[in-house]
Design a protein around this motif. Structure first.
Motif, PDB file in Angstrom:
ATOM      1  N   ARG A  57     -24.214  12.115  29.813  1.00 52.87           N
ATOM      2  CA  ARG A  57     -25.319  11.203  29.506  1.00 52.87           C
ATOM      3  C   ARG A  57     -26.656  11.809  29.895  1.00 52.87           C
ATOM      4  NH1 ARG A  57     -20.803   8.479  30.700  1.00 52.87           N
ATOM      5  NH2 ARG A  57     -20.371   6.473  29.683  1.00 52.87           N
ATOM      6  N   LEU A  58     -27.622  11.627  29.007  1.00 51.32           N
ATOM      7  CA  LEU A  58     -28.987  12.066  29.244  1.00 51.32           C
ATOM      8  C   LEU A  58     -29.901  10.853  29.128  1.00 51.32           C
ATOM      9  CD1 LEU A  58     -28.902  15.202  26.926  1.00 51.32           C
ATOM     10  CD2 LEU A  58     -28.955  15.251  29.424  1.00 51.32           C
ATOM     11  N   TYR A  59     -30.927  10.812  29.978  1.00 56.63           N
ATOM     12  CA  TYR A  59     -31.873   9.704  29.942  1.00 56.63           C
ATOM     13  C   TYR A  59     -33.295  10.222  30.037  1.00 56.63           C
ATOM     14  CZ  TYR A  59     -27.861   6.721  31.026  1.00 56.63           C
ATOM     15  OH  TYR A  59     -26.653   6.068  30.992  1.00 56.63           O
ATOM     16  N   ALA A  60     -34.208   9.464  29.419  1.00 56.38           N
ATOM     17  CA  ALA A  60     -35.621   9.702  29.676  1.00 56.38           C
ATOM     18  C   ALA A  60     -35.868   9.398  31.155  1.00 56.38           C
ATOM     19  CB  ALA A  60     -36.470   8.807  28.789  1.00 56.38           C
ATOM     20  N   ASP A  61     -36.604  10.249  31.809  1.00 55.40           N
ATOM     21  CA  ASP A  61     -36.817  10.097  33.251  1.00 55.40           C
ATOM     22  C   ASP A  61     -37.356   8.719  33.616  1.00 55.40           C
ATOM     23  OD1 ASP A  61     -37.851  13.557  33.863  1.00 55.40           O
ATOM     24  OD2 ASP A  61     -35.867  12.613  33.787  1.00 55.40           O
ATOM     25  N   SER A  62     -38.243   8.214  32.796  1.00 60.19           N
ATOM     26  CA  SER A  62     -38.903   6.949  33.115  1.00 60.19           C
ATOM     27  C   SER A  62     -37.974   5.745  33.004  1.00 60.19           C
ATOM     28  CB  SER A  62     -40.106   6.743  32.192  1.00 60.19           C
ATOM     29  OG  SER A  62     -39.680   6.672  30.844  1.00 60.19           O
ATOM     30  N   LEU A  63     -36.797   5.940  32.395  1.00 57.25           N
ATOM     31  CA  LEU A  63     -35.896   4.823  32.147  1.00 57.25           C
ATOM     32  C   LEU A  63     -34.628   4.870  33.002  1.00 57.25           C
ATOM     33  CD1 LEU A  63     -36.174   4.746  28.274  1.00 57.25           C
ATOM     34  CD2 LEU A  63     -37.401   3.337  29.932  1.00 57.25           C
ATOM     35  N   LYS A  64     -34.464   5.944  33.738  1.00 56.85           N
ATOM     36  CA  LYS A  64     -33.275   6.046  34.582  1.00 56.85           C
ATOM     37  C   LYS A  64     -33.199   4.873  35.552  1.00 56.85           C
ATOM     38  CE  LYS A  64     -32.726  11.079  34.575  1.00 56.85           C
ATOM     39  NZ  LYS A  64     -32.824  12.323  35.390  1.00 56.85           N
ATOM     40  N   GLY A  65     -31.996   4.340  35.674  1.00 62.77           N
ATOM     41  CA  GLY A  65     -31.788   3.221  36.582  1.00 62.77           C
ATOM     42  C   GLY A  65     -31.902   1.862  35.924  1.00 62.77           C
ATOM     43  N   ARG A  66     -32.573   1.787  34.785  1.00 63.74           N
ATOM     44  CA  ARG A  66     -32.687   0.508  34.077  1.00 63.74           C
ATOM     45  C   ARG A  66     -31.856   0.486  32.806  1.00 63.74           C
ATOM     46  NH1 ARG A  66     -37.150  -1.508  31.934  1.00 63.74           N
ATOM     47  NH2 ARG A  66     -38.222   0.476  31.569  1.00 63.74           N
ATOM     48  N   PHE A  67     -31.749   1.629  32.146  1.00 70.09           N
ATOM     49  CA  PHE A  67     -31.022   1.716  30.881  1.00 70.09           C
ATOM     50  C   PHE A  67     -29.729   2.510  31.089  1.00 70.09           C
ATOM     51  CE2 PHE A  67     -34.688   1.220  27.584  1.00 70.09           C
ATOM     52  CZ  PHE A  67     -35.155   0.120  28.270  1.00 70.09           C
ATOM     53  N   THR A  68     -28.673   2.066  30.428  1.00 69.93           N
ATOM     54  CA  THR A  68     -27.389   2.759  30.510  1.00 69.93           C
ATOM     55  C   THR A  68     -26.804   2.908  29.118  1.00 69.93           C
ATOM     56  OG1 THR A  68     -26.954   1.811  32.704  1.00 69.93           O
ATOM     57  CG2 THR A  68     -25.084   2.744  31.510  1.00 69.93           C
ATOM     58  N   ILE A  69     -26.445   4.128  28.774  1.00 68.08           N
ATOM     59  CA  ILE A  69     -25.791   4.387  27.501  1.00 68.08           C
ATOM     60  C   ILE A  69     -24.291   4.500  27.743  1.00 68.08           C
ATOM     61  CG2 ILE A  69     -26.069   6.898  27.645  1.00 68.08           C
ATOM     62  CD1 ILE A  69     -26.550   6.894  24.590  1.00 68.08           C
ATOM     63  N   SER A  70     -23.515   3.935  26.827  1.00 67.86           N
ATOM     64  CA  SER A  70     -22.063   4.008  26.940  1.00 67.86           C
ATOM     65  C   SER A  70     -21.471   3.983  25.540  1.00 67.86           C
ATOM     66  CB  SER A  70     -21.520   2.842  27.776  1.00 67.86           C
ATOM     67  OG  SER A  70     -21.788   1.600  27.134  1.00 67.86           O
ATOM     68  N   ASN A  83     -31.697  -3.256  31.236  1.00 72.99           N
ATOM     69  CA  ASN A  83     -31.902  -4.252  32.294  1.00 72.99           C
ATOM     70  C   ASN A  83     -33.335  -4.193  32.804  1.00 72.99           C
ATOM     71  OD1 ASN A  83     -29.128  -4.925  32.158  1.00 72.99           O
ATOM     72  ND2 ASN A  83     -28.618  -3.336  33.660  1.00 72.99           N
ATOM     73  N   SER A  84     -33.736  -5.233  33.505  1.00 69.08           N
ATOM     74  CA  SER A  84     -35.083  -5.312  34.108  1.00 69.08           C
ATOM     75  C   SER A  84     -36.145  -4.946  33.081  1.00 69.08           C
ATOM     76  CB  SER A  84     -35.164  -4.384  35.327  1.00 69.08           C
ATOM     77  OG  SER A  84     -34.194  -4.726  36.293  1.00 69.08           O
ATOM     78  N   LEU A  85     -36.041  -5.544  31.933  1.00 74.20           N
ATOM     79  CA  LEU A  85     -36.936  -5.190  30.837  1.00 74.20           C
ATOM     80  C   LEU A  85     -38.382  -5.547  31.151  1.00 74.20           C
ATOM     81  CD1 LEU A  85     -34.615  -6.125  27.881  1.00 74.20           C
ATOM     82  CD2 LEU A  85     -35.665  -3.889  28.238  1.00 74.20           C
ATOM     83  N   LYS A  86     -39.264  -4.708  30.648  1.00 76.70           N
ATOM     84  CA  LYS A  86     -40.704  -4.853  30.856  1.00 76.70           C
ATOM     85  C   LYS A  86     -41.404  -4.974  29.514  1.00 76.70           C
ATOM     86  CE  LYS A  86     -40.332  -1.643  34.759  1.00 76.70           C
ATOM     87  NZ  LYS A  86     -40.823  -0.354  35.334  1.00 76.70           N
ATOM     88  N   PRO A  87     -42.585  -5.559  29.493  1.00 80.49           N
ATOM     89  CA  PRO A  87     -43.302  -5.655  28.218  1.00 80.49           C
ATOM     90  C   PRO A  87     -43.487  -4.298  27.535  1.00 80.49           C
ATOM     91  CG  PRO A  87     -44.312  -7.091  29.827  1.00 80.49           C
ATOM     92  CD  PRO A  87     -43.262  -6.301  30.563  1.00 80.49           C
ATOM     93  N   GLU A  88     -43.632  -3.254  28.314  1.00 79.70           N
ATOM     94  CA  GLU A  88     -43.809  -1.926  27.720  1.00 79.70           C
ATOM     95  C   GLU A  88     -42.536  -1.364  27.094  1.00 79.70           C
ATOM     96  OE1 GLU A  88     -44.618  -2.900  30.826  1.00 79.70           O
ATOM     97  OE2 GLU A  88     -44.288  -1.277  32.291  1.00 79.70           O
ATOM     98  N   ASP A  89     -41.410  -2.064  27.254  1.00 80.16           N
ATOM     99  CA  ASP A  89     -40.187  -1.680  26.563  1.00 80.16           C
ATOM    100  C   ASP A  89     -40.151  -2.221  25.139  1.00 80.16           C
ATOM    101  OD1 ASP A  89     -38.458  -2.240  29.641  1.00 80.16           O
ATOM    102  OD2 ASP A  89     -38.999  -0.300  28.769  1.00 80.16           O
ATOM    103  N   THR A  90     -41.127  -3.028  24.789  1.00 81.89           N
ATOM    104  CA  THR A  90     -41.214  -3.559  23.436  1.00 81.89           C
ATOM    105  C   THR A  90     -41.347  -2.421  22.433  1.00 81.89           C
ATOM    106  OG1 THR A  90     -42.185  -5.660  24.141  1.00 81.89           O
ATOM    107  CG2 THR A  90     -42.597  -4.973  21.850  1.00 81.89           C
ATOM    108  N   ALA A  91     -40.438  -2.394  21.462  1.00 84.39           N
ATOM    109  CA  ALA A  91     -40.404  -1.300  20.500  1.00 84.39           C
ATOM    110  C   ALA A  91     -39.304  -1.572  19.478  1.00 84.39           C
ATOM    111  CB  ALA A  91     -40.124   0.031  21.205  1.00 84.39           C
TER     112      ALA A  91
END
Length: 117
Positions: A57-70, A83-91
């Motif tokens: 698994r690879l993650y964008a550094d800024s999203l590690k710990g909140r997003f999980t790919i499976s 998880n722990s979604l923020k307004p800046e996750d809007t996309a």
């Protein structure tokens, strides 16, 4: 091959969503499946990627710990748990058969995620 993302929606800040990406054949047929997103007025960016039979698994550094790919090989599906979604996750979130968007030639429609109170 074009993959279709689903599972987006409207969620309050701090909430969670799980996105799904279904492949037409076994996901192990593809070297990698990645998640990407494009926020309004911004360039598309990589979010996470799952690679190879081992499922590295690879993650964008800024999203590690909140997003999980499976993935669920039996369902030919890759998931993105957010998880722990923020307004800046809007996309608009997309999935594709690559970890780098420069390798993607055929984007699906994507699924809209809106984080707002």
């Amino acid at each position: 091959v074009q993959l279709q993302a689903s599972g987006g929606g409207l969620v309050q800040p701090g909430g969670s969503l799980r996105l799904s990406c279904v492949a037409p054949t076994s996901i192990l047929d593809y070297g990698a499946i990645g998640w990407f997103r494009q926020a309004p007025g911004k360039e598309r960016e990589g979010v996470a990627c799952i690679v190879g039979s081992d499922g590295f698994r690879l993650y964008a550094d800024s999203l590690k710990g909140r997003f999980t790919i499976s993935r669920d090989n039996a369902k030919n599906t890759v998931y993105l748990q957010m998880n722990s979604l923020k307004p800046e996750d809007t996309a608009v979130y997309y999935c594709a058969t690559a970890c780098s968007q420069v390798s993607v030639t055929n984007w699906g429609e994507g699924t809209q995620v809106t984080v707002s109170s």
